[in-house]
Write an enzyme that holds these catalytic residues in place. Structure first.
Site, PDB file in Angstrom:
ATOM      1  N   PRO A   2     -31.670 -49.568  -9.247  1.00  0.00           N
ATOM      2  CA  PRO A   2     -31.459 -49.037 -10.581  1.00  0.00           C
ATOM      3  C   PRO A   2     -32.705 -48.877 -11.418  1.00  0.00           C
ATOM      4  O   PRO A   2     -33.390 -49.838 -11.720  1.00  0.00           O
ATOM      5  CB  PRO A   2     -30.572 -50.096 -11.225  1.00  0.00           C
ATOM      6  CG  PRO A   2     -30.744 -51.329 -10.410  1.00  0.00           C
ATOM      7  CD  PRO A   2     -31.591 -51.003  -9.237  1.00  0.00           C
ATOM      8  N   GLU A   3     -32.954 -47.675 -11.810  1.00  0.00           N
ATOM      9  CA  GLU A   3     -33.763 -47.436 -12.982  1.00  0.00           C
ATOM     10  C   GLU A   3     -32.768 -46.938 -14.019  1.00  0.00           C
ATOM     11  O   GLU A   3     -31.568 -46.902 -13.769  1.00  0.00           O
ATOM     12  CB  GLU A   3     -34.862 -46.413 -12.692  1.00  0.00           C
ATOM     13  CG  GLU A   3     -35.788 -46.923 -11.600  1.00  0.00           C
ATOM     14  CD  GLU A   3     -37.213 -46.430 -11.737  1.00  0.00           C
ATOM     15  OE1 GLU A   3     -37.689 -46.307 -12.870  1.00  0.00           O
ATOM     16  OE2 GLU A   3     -37.847 -46.180 -10.706  1.00  0.00           O
ATOM     17  N   HIS A  91     -23.215 -61.059  -0.156  1.00  0.00           N
ATOM     18  CA  HIS A  91     -23.877 -60.782  -1.437  1.00  0.00           C
ATOM     19  C   HIS A  91     -22.951 -60.223  -2.517  1.00  0.00           C
ATOM     20  O   HIS A  91     -23.427 -59.682  -3.506  1.00  0.00           O
ATOM     21  CB  HIS A  91     -25.086 -59.865  -1.265  1.00  0.00           C
ATOM     22  CG  HIS A  91     -26.056 -60.337  -0.232  1.00  0.00           C
ATOM     23  ND1 HIS A  91     -26.614 -61.592  -0.265  1.00  0.00           N
ATOM     24  CD2 HIS A  91     -26.544 -59.736   0.879  1.00  0.00           C
ATOM     25  CE1 HIS A  91     -27.411 -61.734   0.784  1.00  0.00           C
ATOM     26  NE2 HIS A  91     -27.374 -60.630   1.485  1.00  0.00           N
ATOM     27  N   ARG A 109     -30.680 -59.293  -3.522  1.00  0.00           N
ATOM     28  CA  ARG A 109     -31.850 -60.076  -3.948  1.00  0.00           C
ATOM     29  C   ARG A 109     -31.584 -60.972  -5.139  1.00  0.00           C
ATOM     30  O   ARG A 109     -32.427 -61.775  -5.519  1.00  0.00           O
ATOM     31  CB  ARG A 109     -33.025 -59.131  -4.242  1.00  0.00           C
ATOM     32  CG  ARG A 109     -33.602 -58.550  -2.969  1.00  0.00           C
ATOM     33  CD  ARG A 109     -34.727 -57.599  -3.248  1.00  0.00           C
ATOM     34  NE  ARG A 109     -35.936 -58.271  -3.666  1.00  0.00           N
ATOM     35  CZ  ARG A 109     -37.072 -57.636  -3.951  1.00  0.00           C
ATOM     36  NH1 ARG A 109     -37.125 -56.321  -3.862  1.00  0.00           N
ATOM     37  NH2 ARG A 109     -38.119 -58.305  -4.321  1.00  0.00           N
TER      38      ARG A 109
END
Length: 270
Positions: A2-3, A91, A109
């Site tokens: 994501p930006e 995750h 992450r």
DNA sequence: ACAGTAACCTGTTTGC
DNA sequence: TGCAAACAGGTTACTG
């Protein structure tokens, strides 16, 4: 992933479905994200109605009747709707359930976060210090020009600093500087007002194009093929080391600026 | 108050 | 093929 364009797309995708619905349950499978999710918050969250879903910078703000949930996707976070009893995959970290719709968060992450704040979310310490929104009327060449003096750092670090302007991550910083014809290593304090004016337009241009492509990306994401394209074909410099500049055929260079890979054409960007 | 670095964490790619 | 190192879209905390 994501930006800002990705976050914008995500907010657009979830706000229509979540708004006005009541939170039936919130299950947090991994409280240890960037910030720890306190289980004591659950009592304050479950049963509340969702007022709306907003974006500030790359933060997603889910306003409740009392307080708000603040979500950040970090580097690898994804929000998506799943069946309420869909088996968890690796995750998957939380489910926010509003009845028939179940919003699931997956983040390998774990640089993203989910927190609850009792008070006005825009005054939260993570949010309040953020700089201008890139599409705000206050984000102008003059604004950047006036702030530049304090910053001896490179123009690339300057526009990636979220106390200056939010939403410009590594990919789009590289692309915007190419479009503006500015070498990413140039010190921010040495850039003229004229060039800042152009840079503002280029930042908006790049983000706008990506927001359009972002819609496509999100659809792709739900398809069986799954992989987001990042509209790579449109990139001018990012990830194109050793390839030719699309304007002048000079070989694109890669340098590390502020511990981030930076790509530029030394002929087009001065 | 700012610049630069390290850190958070896992998966994928690259190089020997 | 195997293993280790390098690297990845973000942001903050620390150090100087």
């Amino acid at each position: 992933m994501p930006e800002l364009p990705e976050v914008e797309t995500t907010v657009n995708a979830i706000s229509g479905i979540l708004t006005k619905r009541q939170i039936k349950f919130l299950k947090v499978y991994q409280p240890k994200l960037r910030y720890f999710f306190k289980s004591t918050w659950l009592n304050s969250i479950v049963g509340q109605k969702i007022i709306n879903v907003k974006r500030r910078g790359k933060y997603i703000i889910i306003n409740l009747q009392v307080g708000a949930l603040i979500v950040h996707l970090g580097m690898t976070g994804k929000l998506f709707f799943s069946k309420p009893n869909e088996p968890l995959k690796k995750h998957d970290h939380f489910d926010l359930n509003v009845g028939q719709f179940n919003l699931r968060y997956n983040d390998p992450r774990r640089f993203g976060c989910l927190i609850w704040t009792k008070s006005e979310p825009l005054k939260h310490k993570l949010i309040i210090k953020l700089g201008e929104e890139p599409f705000s009327n206050n984000f102008t060449g003059t604004y950047l020009y006036e702030r530049r003096q304090k910053h001896k750092t490179s123009i690339k670090n300057f526009i990636m600093n979220n106390k200056v302007v939010v939403g410009v991550g590594n990919i789009y910083a590289n692309e915007a500087l190419f479009l503006a014809g500015i070498n990413p290593k140039t010190k921010a304090c040495n850039i003229s007002l004229v060039r800042f004016n152009k840079l503002v337009l280029c930042i908006r241009n790049v983000l706008n194009q990506a927001i359009e492509a972002g819609g496509t990306t999100l659809q792709d994401y739900f398809s069986p093929l799954g992989e987001p394209g990042y509209f790579k074909t449109k990139l001018y410099v990012y990830g194109r080391e050793h390839e030719q500049c699309r304007n002048c055929e000079t070989t694109i260079k890669k340098v590390i600026i502020g511990q981030r890979s930076s790509f530029y054409c030394y002929h087009c960007q001065t």
